[in-house]
Write an enzyme that holds these catalytic residues in place. Sequence first.
Site, PDB file in Angstrom:
ATOM      1  N   ASP C   8       0.603  -1.091  -0.072  1.00 53.75           N
ATOM      2  CA  ASP C   8      -0.155  -0.146  -0.312  1.00 53.75           C
ATOM      3  C   ASP C   8       0.680   1.298   0.001  1.00 53.75           C
ATOM      4  O   ASP C   8       1.187   1.554   1.025  1.00 53.75           O
ATOM      5  CB  ASP C   8      -0.837   0.575   1.378  1.00 53.75           C
ATOM      6  CG  ASP C   8      -1.707  -0.992   1.532  1.00 53.75           C
ATOM      7  OD1 ASP C   8      -1.273  -2.719   1.373  1.00 53.75           O
ATOM      8  OD2 ASP C   8      -3.036  -1.298   1.824  1.00 53.75           O
ATOM      9  N   GLU C  39      -3.204   1.958  -3.484  1.00 55.45           N
ATOM     10  CA  GLU C  39      -5.288   2.008  -2.780  1.00 55.45           C
ATOM     11  C   GLU C  39      -5.319   3.212  -1.401  1.00 55.45           C
ATOM     12  O   GLU C  39      -6.222   3.990  -1.290  1.00 55.45           O
ATOM     13  CB  GLU C  39      -6.168   0.907  -2.113  1.00 55.45           C
ATOM     14  CG  GLU C  39      -5.327   0.387  -1.263  1.00 55.45           C
ATOM     15  CD  GLU C  39      -6.219   0.396   0.633  1.00 55.45           C
ATOM     16  OE1 GLU C  39      -7.380   0.288  -0.205  1.00 55.45           O
ATOM     17  OE2 GLU C  39      -5.974  -0.059   1.276  1.00 55.45           O
ATOM     18  N   ASN C  40      -3.871   3.636  -1.439  1.00 58.34           N
ATOM     19  CA  ASN C  40      -4.148   5.185  -0.831  1.00 58.34           C
ATOM     20  C   ASN C  40      -3.056   6.090  -0.794  1.00 58.34           C
ATOM     21  O   ASN C  40      -2.779   7.241  -0.220  1.00 58.34           O
ATOM     22  CB  ASN C  40      -3.078   4.310   0.871  1.00 58.34           C
ATOM     23  CG  ASN C  40      -3.817   3.292   2.017  1.00 58.34           C
ATOM     24  OD1 ASN C  40      -3.807   1.989   1.326  1.00 58.34           O
ATOM     25  ND2 ASN C  40      -5.599   3.710   1.545  1.00 58.34           N
ATOM     26  N   ASP C  67     -10.142  -2.215  -0.795  1.00 59.83           N
ATOM     27  CA  ASP C  67     -11.240  -1.476  -0.123  1.00 59.83           C
ATOM     28  C   ASP C  67     -11.564  -0.207  -0.560  1.00 59.83           C
ATOM     29  O   ASP C  67     -12.395   1.006  -0.554  1.00 59.83           O
ATOM     30  CB  ASP C  67     -11.534  -1.566   1.473  1.00 59.83           C
ATOM     31  CG  ASP C  67     -10.557  -0.774   2.607  1.00 59.83           C
ATOM     32  OD1 ASP C  67      -8.946  -1.560   1.765  1.00 59.83           O
ATOM     33  OD2 ASP C  67     -11.009  -0.620   3.171  1.00 59.83           O
ATOM     34  N   HIS C  68      -9.884   0.976  -0.400  1.00 61.85           N
ATOM     35  CA  HIS C  68     -10.510   2.337  -0.374  1.00 61.85           C
ATOM     36  C   HIS C  68     -10.704   2.424  -2.182  1.00 61.85           C
ATOM     37  O   HIS C  68     -10.261   3.868  -2.687  1.00 61.85           O
ATOM     38  CB  HIS C  68      -9.365   3.397  -0.223  1.00 61.85           C
ATOM     39  CG  HIS C  68      -9.405   2.831   1.222  1.00 61.85           C
ATOM     40  ND1 HIS C  68     -10.115   3.474   2.382  1.00 61.85           N
ATOM     41  CD2 HIS C  68      -9.033   2.832   2.432  1.00 61.85           C
ATOM     42  CE1 HIS C  68     -10.449   3.529   3.474  1.00 61.85           C
ATOM     43  NE2 HIS C  68      -8.915   2.981   3.908  1.00 61.85           N
ATOM     44  N   HIS C 151      -6.294  -8.934  -0.333  1.00 62.71           N
ATOM     45  CA  HIS C 151      -6.062  -7.835   0.728  1.00 62.71           C
ATOM     46  C   HIS C 151      -7.720  -7.902   2.075  1.00 62.71           C
ATOM     47  O   HIS C 151      -8.347  -7.436   1.729  1.00 62.71           O
ATOM     48  CB  HIS C 151      -6.452  -5.861  -0.265  1.00 62.71           C
ATOM     49  CG  HIS C 151      -6.753  -4.444   0.544  1.00 62.71           C
ATOM     50  ND1 HIS C 151      -5.220  -4.014   0.435  1.00 62.71           N
ATOM     51  CD2 HIS C 151      -7.854  -4.313   0.851  1.00 62.71           C
ATOM     52  CE1 HIS C 151      -5.359  -3.144   1.133  1.00 62.71           C
ATOM     53  NE2 HIS C 151      -6.290  -2.822   1.511  1.00 62.71           N
ATOM     54  N   HIS C 176      -3.059  -4.476   2.821  1.00 67.38           N
ATOM     55  CA  HIS C 176      -4.401  -3.874   3.969  1.00 67.38           C
ATOM     56  C   HIS C 176      -3.901  -3.432   5.235  1.00 67.38           C
ATOM     57  O   HIS C 176      -4.577  -2.481   5.860  1.00 67.38           O
ATOM     58  CB  HIS C 176      -5.560  -4.667   3.912  1.00 67.38           C
ATOM     59  CG  HIS C 176      -6.455  -3.652   4.535  1.00 67.38           C
ATOM     60  ND1 HIS C 176      -7.511  -2.586   4.444  1.00 67.38           N
ATOM     61  CD2 HIS C 176      -6.963  -4.327   5.845  1.00 67.38           C
ATOM     62  CE1 HIS C 176      -8.132  -2.277   5.165  1.00 67.38           C
ATOM     63  NE2 HIS C 176      -8.277  -3.665   6.112  1.00 67.38           N
ATOM     64  N   HIS C 178      -1.261  -2.447   6.687  1.00 65.23           N
ATOM     65  CA  HIS C 178       0.219  -1.500   6.195  1.00 65.23           C
ATOM     66  C   HIS C 178       0.931  -2.133   6.933  1.00 65.23           C
ATOM     67  O   HIS C 178       2.443  -1.439   7.559  1.00 65.23           O
ATOM     68  CB  HIS C 178      -0.337  -0.184   6.633  1.00 65.23           C
ATOM     69  CG  HIS C 178      -1.183   0.073   6.005  1.00 65.23           C
ATOM     70  ND1 HIS C 178      -1.594   1.607   5.754  1.00 65.23           N
ATOM     71  CD2 HIS C 178      -2.204  -0.376   5.095  1.00 65.23           C
ATOM     72  CE1 HIS C 178      -2.213   1.539   4.903  1.00 65.23           C
ATOM     73  NE2 HIS C 178      -2.671   0.062   4.287  1.00 65.23           N
TER      74      HIS C 178
HETATM   75 FE   LIG Z   1      -7.458  -1.802   2.952  1.00 63.46          FE
HETATM   76 FE   LIG Z   2      -4.473   0.150   2.556  1.00 60.92          FE
END
Ligand SMILES: [Fe+2]
Ligand SMILES: [Fe+2]
Lengths: 262, 262, 262, 262
Positions: C8, C39-40, C67-68, C151, C176, C178
């Site tokens: 991520d 995603e981040n 998820d983001h 994830h 996910h 991190h």
């Molecule tokens: Fe996530």
């Molecule tokens: Fe993330």
Amino acid sequence: MRLLFIGDIVGKPGREIVKHSVGKLREEHSLDLIIANAENSAGGSGLTPAIYKELVKAGVDAITLGDHVYRRKEIYTVLEREENIVRPANLPEEAAGRTWTTVTAADGTIVGICCLLGQLFMKPIDTPWRTADRVLAAMPSDVKVRFVDFHVEATSEAQIMGRYLDGRVSAVLGTHTHVPTADECILPGGTAFQCDVGMTGPHESIIGRRIDRVVETTLTSNPTPFDVATDDVRLNGTIVDIDVETGLAIAIERLCYREEKP
Amino acid sequence: MRLLFIGDIVGKPGREIVKHSVGKLREEHSLDLIIANAENSAGGSGLTPAIYKELVKAGVDAITLGDHVYRRKEIYTVLEREENIVRPANLPEEAAGRTWTTVTAADGTIVGICCLLGQLFMKPIDTPWRTADRVLAAMPSDVKVRFVDFHVEATSEAQIMGRYLDGRVSAVLGTHTHVPTADECILPGGTAFQCDVGMTGPHESIIGRRIDRVVETTLTSNPTPFDVATDDVRLNGTIVDIDVETGLAIAIERLCYREEKP
Amino acid sequence: MRLLFIGDIVGKPGREIVKHSVGKLREEHSLDLIIANAENSAGGSGLTPAIYKELVKAGVDAITLGDHVYRRKEIYTVLEREENIVRPANLPEEAAGRTWTTVTAADGTIVGICCLLGQLFMKPIDTPWRTADRVLAAMPSDVKVRFVDFHVEATSEAQIMGRYLDGRVSAVLGTHTHVPTADECILPGGTAFQCDVGMTGPHESIIGRRIDRVVETTLTSNPTPFDVATDDVRLNGTIVDIDVETGLAIAIERLCYREEKP
Amino acid sequence: MRLLFIGDIVGKPGREIVKHSVGKLREEHSLDLIIANAENSAGGSGLTPAIYKELVKAGVDAITLGDHVYRRKEIYTVLEREENIVRPANLPEEAAGRTWTTVTAADGTIVGICCLLGQLFMKPIDTPWRTADRVLAAMPSDVKVRFVDFHVEATSEAQIMGRYLDGRVSAVLGTHTHVPTADECILPGGTAFQCDVGMTGPHESIIGRRIDRVVETTLTSNPTPFDVATDDVRLNGTIVDIDVETGLAIAIERLCYREEKP
Ligand SMILES: [Fe+2]
Ligand SMILES: [Fe+2]
Ligand SMILES: [Fe+2]
Ligand SMILES: [Fe+2]
Ligand SMILES: [Fe+2]
Ligand SMILES: [Fe+2]
Ligand SMILES: [Fe+2]
Ligand SMILES: [Fe+2]
């Protein structure tokens, strides 16, 4: 004495029906006190100083809140300054706002008020049980009439609170699910109880939000703005009659008020 | 035609009131079909072959289940063999039991039946939305009367299902929270809807279990056996009138039956 | 062939270290392919078209998400148009973006890529298991090298996916949480596995966000903006060596790259 | 002084490797103290008096627990009587067992020990933050070396605890996910930190349980007994060197011990 507790006021439609009805309901039902949960009154989430004033001016005597308490940070000054509004008592000690208060009802009764958050299926939060003990111990002992708004997702947890406080408070009424439960009762110890009193706002909705938006996002994962809905506005609440000598409940009744179509 | 849906039958007290009342209720309310959610009927969790027979013999025409479907593995043979019992349709394809069925009501109407599990605050489970589409597509198209038990925790999710299936089925009635909601209605498209019909069992309890035990464990973390409670036994359910031509609902009414004290 | 999977990418610090290091890492480690979870990457949540281009220009060959994925709606056109970016495959069919893709590595190997979301402790989502089956069946059978970004929050669920796909894909690497896990291994069937490869961004942080803000809000419930942190920037990823004939993994190694202080 | 913290001991395989290795590890690594999380040592869940004795006899100096603390009620007497075992401190006050203790290490250092449960994705539990404050305040002020086992699911919450206690305790080491994280470090204030030290037990498993069983139930919903697995047994733990004058950490290192095959 008789009090009305109005469930989660959602957005402008919720506020409008409160403004139109509170005076009428007070008279019609001989209400001595009106308490409302206002956690969704600002655009569906949180509360602002202007809306606080609007609700008080409309005749709401005291305000409780829920998990959306701090969605609008401008409410801080109101939470610190005003005496008829409480934040969930089991938030951390440092959180803005008072954990309980007293207000004087129309018949002169002093009423102790607090709200608590549930733990199950909600964000991490301290024990509602021991916090309830602490808050009740802090209220002056001559305040016999005591009202608890338990803002909670799970029916099991709502019922546990009802039983835990049975005989110690006048009423434990739930909020947060936005749907009234048909389980209003007086528990064996004399406490009025209901898992959830329901919401005050548009019922042609998914718990207050636009149906099309919520359904689309649920089905497709495509994000959409969950605007507050507009139609089939109702005020949901519950009326409790309380013996002011004992502080125990005598009667409990659900109320669902709808605007008449012209 | 008119059907009664009985909410989660909890333990022996729940079974007993079903046995005592079903015949009487059928007559009194001119019921054509009785469906019951039996996920908690064996000691509070799951269902056994003996209890399945007991409920059918008592007059229950069809049985739905919930998250506790497989608590008693002995039920497998019943799930595979019997035609009037369904498991939650959005469990994996490999899971034991049928995802939908049809039963013939007393008036001759063939009624399609399924149950689905919610996703929010529940164990991981496949999409109830697309599964509903698949199940409805699989039912013969001349089966107009279609009943869905949506076993779900969150009111938002229950309402989404109501709206998603509105006009496509006769009724979407919820179970799982064990508390009846006061929101029974016919949605704009003609589907009868209620977030939860409540449970059938002892109401001097925490959602069916002994109060003292649940409160002690909640307060102290000391584990206690959550036995099924015994007192204030009620049957909670909901009656729906359905137009057999269109399959749409005409009326919906909550039913709460209590044993009379001798 | 040898691929690097970068965990991520969080905000500007994450993007900067990717830009500075990817060329160098490619050379130093003889990488044939660089995949990154982005995603981040946009301010800590989601991805924008400009950042997509930035990452590709920096040398990232393919992008996975989590998820983001839809936090920034502008990414839709990229998701629909570009061939080297995938959205989580177990989102609803209607969701924007492709569920799998193939890219050509520097050594000429065609690599199949997909990502999946876990169910436990995450938002409701369809089965990752059956979706994995479907996605793998859809990939051309001569694509032997197959990469899965799972994830996922729970270690149990990550391990289940590893075992479920063991021998069927080249690698199942998690994202996910991190935080990199020290469990990188080659499973008995030949699939490289690790619960989480960790994040790429500021580590003087709470999973990428400013410590002071997160601690204050956690302790007091007073909301604060969870800005992306700035210090101790690291790139976390995992390098996998794959036999292009069988598609099975030969070696797996964690990589933690830090900018040198001048 | 140097301490070893052994992560969640799972079932008989976990106990066996502890028994075989603790003496050897103590000598080889010059350990002054061995602490172990034993919440899964009895058949995968909980702890019994017999196993408590077995572990102490094997050379474990102190025991911490987690969410499975009361799975075996027979442990109550041990929790109340023995001085080298603690239960999670943020359980209710009434819960059996002590919230902190001190043990004397081989070098004569008195070491304060406690464990805490996380809130995120776990069962409702009181604040770990304020409980940590209370427990640390209760320890004698001349106990400089202080060890915290934070039993937690989410990496964010683990990191918050590390930062919250940084400089106030010698080490915050996580347990519960059963997978070691590769983030061991000494935080700026001098506290040794790691999100999770991993588990001690069979690694040819899903977090300690039989793979075939967990995969089958996950895929099909058919319940199966999640027996403890048997193969690839490892002891996962973390060694911390602590300055006994300041109580701050000097070094931290992951340890993964595997039985040698004969
Ligand atoms: Fe996530
Ligand atoms: Fe993330
Ligand atoms: Fe709420
Ligand atoms: Fe609300
Ligand atoms: Fe259920
Ligand atoms: Fe149930
Ligand atoms: Fe645990
Ligand atoms: Fe554990």
